[in-house]
Write a protein that holds these residues in place. Structure first.
Motif, PDB file in Angstrom:
ATOM      1  N   ASN A 279       0.783  -1.214  -0.041  1.00 21.87           N
ATOM      2  CA  ASN A 279       0.038   0.047   0.078  1.00 21.87           C
ATOM      3  C   ASN A 279       1.049   1.213  -0.088  1.00 21.87           C
ATOM      4  OD1 ASN A 279      -1.890   2.170   0.691  1.00 21.87           O
ATOM      5  ND2 ASN A 279      -3.219   0.688   1.450  1.00 21.87           N
ATOM      6  N   PHE A 280       0.653   2.191  -1.085  1.00 22.21           N
ATOM      7  CA  PHE A 280       1.477   3.366  -0.862  1.00 22.21           C
ATOM      8  C   PHE A 280       1.087   4.622  -0.246  1.00 22.21           C
ATOM      9  CE2 PHE A 280       3.490   0.610  -4.154  1.00 22.21           C
ATOM     10  CZ  PHE A 280       4.942   1.078  -4.305  1.00 22.21           C
ATOM     11  N   SER A 281       0.045   4.438   0.399  1.00 19.26           N
ATOM     12  CA  SER A 281      -0.673   5.432   0.952  1.00 19.26           C
ATOM     13  C   SER A 281       0.281   5.935   1.982  1.00 19.26           C
ATOM     14  CB  SER A 281      -2.088   5.106   1.516  1.00 19.26           C
ATOM     15  OG  SER A 281      -2.337   5.876   2.589  1.00 19.26           O
ATOM     16  N   LEU A 282       0.857   7.124   2.046  1.00 17.38           N
ATOM     17  CA  LEU A 282       1.510   7.463   3.206  1.00 17.38           C
ATOM     18  C   LEU A 282       0.711   7.536   4.639  1.00 17.38           C
ATOM     19  CD1 LEU A 282       2.653  11.180   1.770  1.00 17.38           C
ATOM     20  CD2 LEU A 282       3.760   9.181   1.475  1.00 17.38           C
ATOM     21  N   GLY A 283      -0.538   7.774   4.523  1.00 18.37           N
ATOM     22  CA  GLY A 283      -1.222   7.340   6.004  1.00 18.37           C
ATOM     23  C   GLY A 283      -1.258   5.980   6.364  1.00 18.37           C
ATOM     24  N   VAL A 284      -1.249   5.033   5.429  1.00 19.95           N
ATOM     25  CA  VAL A 284      -1.009   3.590   5.655  1.00 19.95           C
ATOM     26  C   VAL A 284       0.031   3.115   6.080  1.00 19.95           C
ATOM     27  CG1 VAL A 284      -1.194   1.400   4.512  1.00 19.95           C
ATOM     28  CG2 VAL A 284      -3.066   2.589   4.435  1.00 19.95           C
ATOM     29  N   ASN A 285       1.292   3.762   5.661  1.00 19.52           N
ATOM     30  CA  ASN A 285       2.594   3.373   6.162  1.00 19.52           C
ATOM     31  C   ASN A 285       2.764   3.920   7.304  1.00 19.52           C
ATOM     32  OD1 ASN A 285       4.317   1.946   3.859  1.00 19.52           O
ATOM     33  ND2 ASN A 285       2.796   3.150   2.784  1.00 19.52           N
ATOM     34  N   LEU A 286       2.268   5.024   7.836  1.00 15.04           N
ATOM     35  CA  LEU A 286       2.337   5.406   9.248  1.00 15.04           C
ATOM     36  C   LEU A 286       1.541   4.584   9.890  1.00 15.04           C
ATOM     37  CD1 LEU A 286       1.852   9.312   8.379  1.00 15.04           C
ATOM     38  CD2 LEU A 286       3.820   8.215   9.278  1.00 15.04           C
ATOM     39  N   PHE A 287       0.420   4.000   9.737  1.00 13.28           N
ATOM     40  CA  PHE A 287      -0.377   2.897  10.278  1.00 13.28           C
ATOM     41  C   PHE A 287       0.426   1.884  10.456  1.00 13.28           C
ATOM     42  CE2 PHE A 287      -4.295   0.322  10.165  1.00 13.28           C
ATOM     43  CZ  PHE A 287      -4.718   0.491  11.337  1.00 13.28           C
ATOM     44  N   PHE A 288       1.178   1.352   9.602  1.00 13.66           N
ATOM     45  CA  PHE A 288       1.768   0.239   9.583  1.00 13.66           C
ATOM     46  C   PHE A 288       2.970   0.548  10.806  1.00 13.66           C
ATOM     47  CE2 PHE A 288       1.957  -0.687   4.847  1.00 13.66           C
ATOM     48  CZ  PHE A 288       0.742  -1.731   5.035  1.00 13.66           C
ATOM     49  N   ALA A 289       3.610   1.661  10.901  1.00 13.04           N
ATOM     50  CA  ALA A 289       4.476   1.802  12.313  1.00 13.04           C
ATOM     51  C   ALA A 289       3.585   1.774  13.607  1.00 13.04           C
ATOM     52  CB  ALA A 289       5.194   3.003  12.022  1.00 13.04           C
ATOM     53  N   LEU A 290       2.525   2.469  13.355  1.00 15.02           N
ATOM     54  CA  LEU A 290       1.513   2.362  14.797  1.00 15.02           C
ATOM     55  C   LEU A 290       1.153   1.064  15.082  1.00 15.02           C
ATOM     56  CD1 LEU A 290      -0.020   4.070  16.919  1.00 15.02           C
ATOM     57  CD2 LEU A 290      -1.902   4.341  15.150  1.00 15.02           C
ATOM     58  N   ASN A 291       0.774   0.378  14.171  1.00 14.70           N
ATOM     59  CA  ASN A 291       0.465  -1.098  14.219  1.00 14.70           C
ATOM     60  C   ASN A 291       1.587  -1.872  15.003  1.00 14.70           C
ATOM     61  OD1 ASN A 291      -1.314  -3.864  13.725  1.00 14.70           O
ATOM     62  ND2 ASN A 291       0.756  -4.091  12.710  1.00 14.70           N
ATOM     63  N   GLU A 292       3.036  -1.971  14.577  1.00 14.26           N
ATOM     64  CA  GLU A 292       3.905  -2.719  15.157  1.00 14.26           C
ATOM     65  C   GLU A 292       4.122  -1.990  16.522  1.00 14.26           C
ATOM     66  OE1 GLU A 292       7.523  -3.259  13.152  1.00 14.26           O
ATOM     67  OE2 GLU A 292       6.510  -3.502  11.180  1.00 14.26           O
ATOM     68  N   LYS A 293       4.015  -0.750  16.839  1.00 16.35           N
ATOM     69  CA  LYS A 293       4.223  -0.314  18.131  1.00 16.35           C
ATOM     70  C   LYS A 293       3.168  -1.062  19.154  1.00 16.35           C
ATOM     71  CE  LYS A 293       6.004   2.383  21.483  1.00 16.35           C
ATOM     72  NZ  LYS A 293       7.214   2.262  21.986  1.00 16.35           N
ATOM     73  N   LEU A 294       1.912  -0.668  18.721  1.00 22.78           N
ATOM     74  CA  LEU A 294       0.862  -1.352  19.463  1.00 22.78           C
ATOM     75  C   LEU A 294       0.995  -2.850  19.922  1.00 22.78           C
ATOM     76  CD1 LEU A 294      -1.787  -0.759  21.144  1.00 22.78           C
ATOM     77  CD2 LEU A 294      -2.958  -1.304  18.995  1.00 22.78           C
ATOM     78  N   ALA A 295       1.435  -3.596  18.791  1.00 24.51           N
ATOM     79  CA  ALA A 295       1.617  -4.979  19.149  1.00 24.51           C
ATOM     80  C   ALA A 295       2.797  -5.360  20.069  1.00 24.51           C
ATOM     81  CB  ALA A 295       2.201  -5.581  17.755  1.00 24.51           C
ATOM     82  N   ASP A 296       3.739  -4.401  19.918  1.00 26.33           N
ATOM     83  CA  ASP A 296       4.888  -4.593  21.154  1.00 26.33           C
ATOM     84  C   ASP A 296       4.059  -4.188  22.535  1.00 26.33           C
ATOM     85  OD1 ASP A 296       7.772  -5.034  21.865  1.00 26.33           O
ATOM     86  OD2 ASP A 296       7.458  -3.050  22.414  1.00 26.33           O
ATOM     87  N   LEU A 297       3.563  -3.380  22.464  1.00 27.58           N
ATOM     88  CA  LEU A 297       3.000  -3.098  23.693  1.00 27.58           C
ATOM     89  C   LEU A 297       1.901  -3.962  24.295  1.00 27.58           C
ATOM     90  CD1 LEU A 297       2.188   0.974  23.332  1.00 27.58           C
ATOM     91  CD2 LEU A 297       3.762  -0.028  24.677  1.00 27.58           C
ATOM     92  N   MET A 298       1.138  -4.800  23.309  1.00 26.32           N
ATOM     93  CA  MET A 298       0.059  -5.769  23.902  1.00 26.32           C
ATOM     94  C   MET A 298       0.735  -7.123  23.881  1.00 26.32           C
ATOM     95  SD  MET A 298      -2.533  -3.813  23.947  1.00 26.32           S
ATOM     96  CE  MET A 298      -3.773  -4.998  24.163  1.00 26.32           C
ATOM     97  N   LYS A 299       1.824  -7.429  23.799  1.00 29.23           N
ATOM     98  CA  LYS A 299       2.408  -8.676  23.440  1.00 29.23           C
ATOM     99  C   LYS A 299       2.225  -9.515  24.695  1.00 29.23           C
ATOM    100  CE  LYS A 299       7.187  -7.619  24.114  1.00 29.23           C
ATOM    101  NZ  LYS A 299       8.682  -7.343  23.418  1.00 29.23           N
ATOM    102  N   ASN A 300       2.472  -8.978  25.972  1.00 29.08           N
ATOM    103  CA  ASN A 300       2.370  -9.903  27.201  1.00 29.08           C
ATOM    104  C   ASN A 300       0.915  -9.726  27.858  1.00 29.08           C
ATOM    105  OD1 ASN A 300       4.937 -10.508  27.108  1.00 29.08           O
ATOM    106  ND2 ASN A 300       5.606  -8.526  27.919  1.00 29.08           N
ATOM    107  N   LEU A 301      -0.192  -9.090  26.978  1.00 28.33           N
ATOM    108  CA  LEU A 301      -1.336  -9.118  27.782  1.00 28.33           C
ATOM    109  C   LEU A 301      -2.322  -9.926  27.249  1.00 28.33           C
ATOM    110  CD1 LEU A 301      -1.659  -5.139  27.635  1.00 28.33           C
ATOM    111  CD2 LEU A 301      -0.964  -6.584  29.524  1.00 28.33           C
ATOM    112  N   GLY A 302      -2.304 -11.314  27.802  1.00 30.89           N
ATOM    113  CA  GLY A 302      -2.999 -12.454  27.015  1.00 30.89           C
ATOM    114  C   GLY A 302      -4.474 -12.288  27.260  1.00 30.89           C
ATOM    115  N   GLU A 303      -5.123 -11.465  28.068  1.00 36.19           N
ATOM    116  CA  GLU A 303      -6.346 -11.350  28.226  1.00 36.19           C
ATOM    117  C   GLU A 303      -7.123 -10.721  26.867  1.00 36.19           C
ATOM    118  OE1 GLU A 303      -4.773  -8.118  30.981  1.00 36.19           O
ATOM    119  OE2 GLU A 303      -4.055  -9.975  30.095  1.00 36.19           O
ATOM    120  N   TYR A 304      -6.281 -10.069  25.954  1.00 37.62           N
ATOM    121  CA  TYR A 304      -6.568  -9.375  24.664  1.00 37.62           C
ATOM    122  C   TYR A 304      -6.403 -10.538  23.540  1.00 37.62           C
ATOM    123  CZ  TYR A 304      -7.187  -4.980  27.136  1.00 37.62           C
ATOM    124  OH  TYR A 304      -7.598  -4.175  28.075  1.00 37.62           O
ATOM    125  N   ASN A 305      -7.625 -10.524  22.936  1.00 37.12           N
ATOM    126  CA  ASN A 305      -7.302 -11.482  21.755  1.00 37.12           C
ATOM    127  C   ASN A 305      -7.499 -10.379  20.419  1.00 37.12           C
ATOM    128  OD1 ASN A 305      -7.966 -13.830  19.980  1.00 37.12           O
ATOM    129  ND2 ASN A 305      -9.861 -13.005  19.441  1.00 37.12           N
TER     130      ASN A 305
END
Length: 233
Positions: free
Chosen positions: A98-124
């Motif tokens: 996806n070449f959208s500038l917004g989507v590529n910022l979204f990719f970075a946000l997604n990875e940051k959130l995944a790292d924050l949530m990785k140890n919170l097993g109560e979230y699916n």
């Protein structure tokens, strides 16, 4: 720049208008496999075609040492071979799901959130993508990139799958509706609350602009790149 457009459907036509407005020259507009004669000596090729023909289109251009910007999804099992061809011909290749500038910022946000949530097993975790009914691949390349970003940052997942998340398989719901440019959502749900991040495209113009910016950026470079290099490199 002199730009050749390989794949002249809806996206190709929008790219044409944006590239021209930024002062570039479109030297060929193709819906057939490119050859040196009909490419007309471009500085770069922007390829938005179909999964069935993308590999051959890209290969033909790279073998002529022409840089290629590719936004076609659904052919990525052959991407390692494309990257080898680019290196062998001392040229450059940039793929974007996806070449959208917004989507590529979204990719970075997604990875940051995944790292924050990785140890919170109560979230699916669950992904959802919605596209127009003409889109041929499912899930979308953008959804796969989002899934790969979560998998990279969350050791609880080893792969993605269509439909519901199950055990170590991260689920992606792929929905097709009339005339939807693209909506992608990532949900973290527990028994008591839900966290959602979402990107909604209003038109294809953002994808086209990003592809032209990538073509401008890649001039004079050799190697294999992504939009991450363009935005954050």
């Amino acid at each position: 720049m002199k730009i050749a457009l390989v794949g002249y459907g809806k996206m190709g036509k929008i790219i044409d208008g944006i590239a021209t407005s930024r002062g570039h020259e479109i030297v060929s507009r193709l819906n057939e496999t490119p050859t040196s004669e009909i490419l007309n000596d471009p500085d770069v090729v922007i390829e938005f075609s179909n999964p069935e023909v993308a590999f051959q289109n890209i290969k033909t251009c790279l073998e002529q040492s022409i840089p290629v910007i590719c936004g076609t999804t659904g052919w990525l099992t052959q991407k390692p071979e494309v990257e080898r061809i680019a290196a062998a011909n001392n040229t450059s290749f940039l793929y974007g799901s996806n070449f959208s500038l917004g989507v590529n910022l979204f990719f970075a946000l997604n990875e940051k959130l995944a790292d924050l949530m990785k140890n919170l097993g109560e979230y699916n975790v669950q992904l959802e993508e919605i596209h127009h009914t003409h889109k041929k691949d499912a899930p979308s390349g953008t959804a796969i990139s989002l899934a790969e970003g979560i998998i990279k940052n969350n050791p609880n997942f080893s792969a993605w799958k269509l439909e519901e998340t199950a055990e170590d398989q991260l689920g992606i719901f792929a929905i097709r509706e009339d005339e939807v440019p693209g909506t992608h959502s990532v949900f973290y749900r527990s028994d008591v609350d839900e966290i959602e991040i979402k990107h909604t495209a209003f038109s294809r113009d953002g994808f086209a602009l990003g592809a032209v910016i990538a073509a401008e950026w890649i001039q004079g470079k050799t190697g294999n790149f992504t939009m991450n290099d363009v935005l954050f490199g």
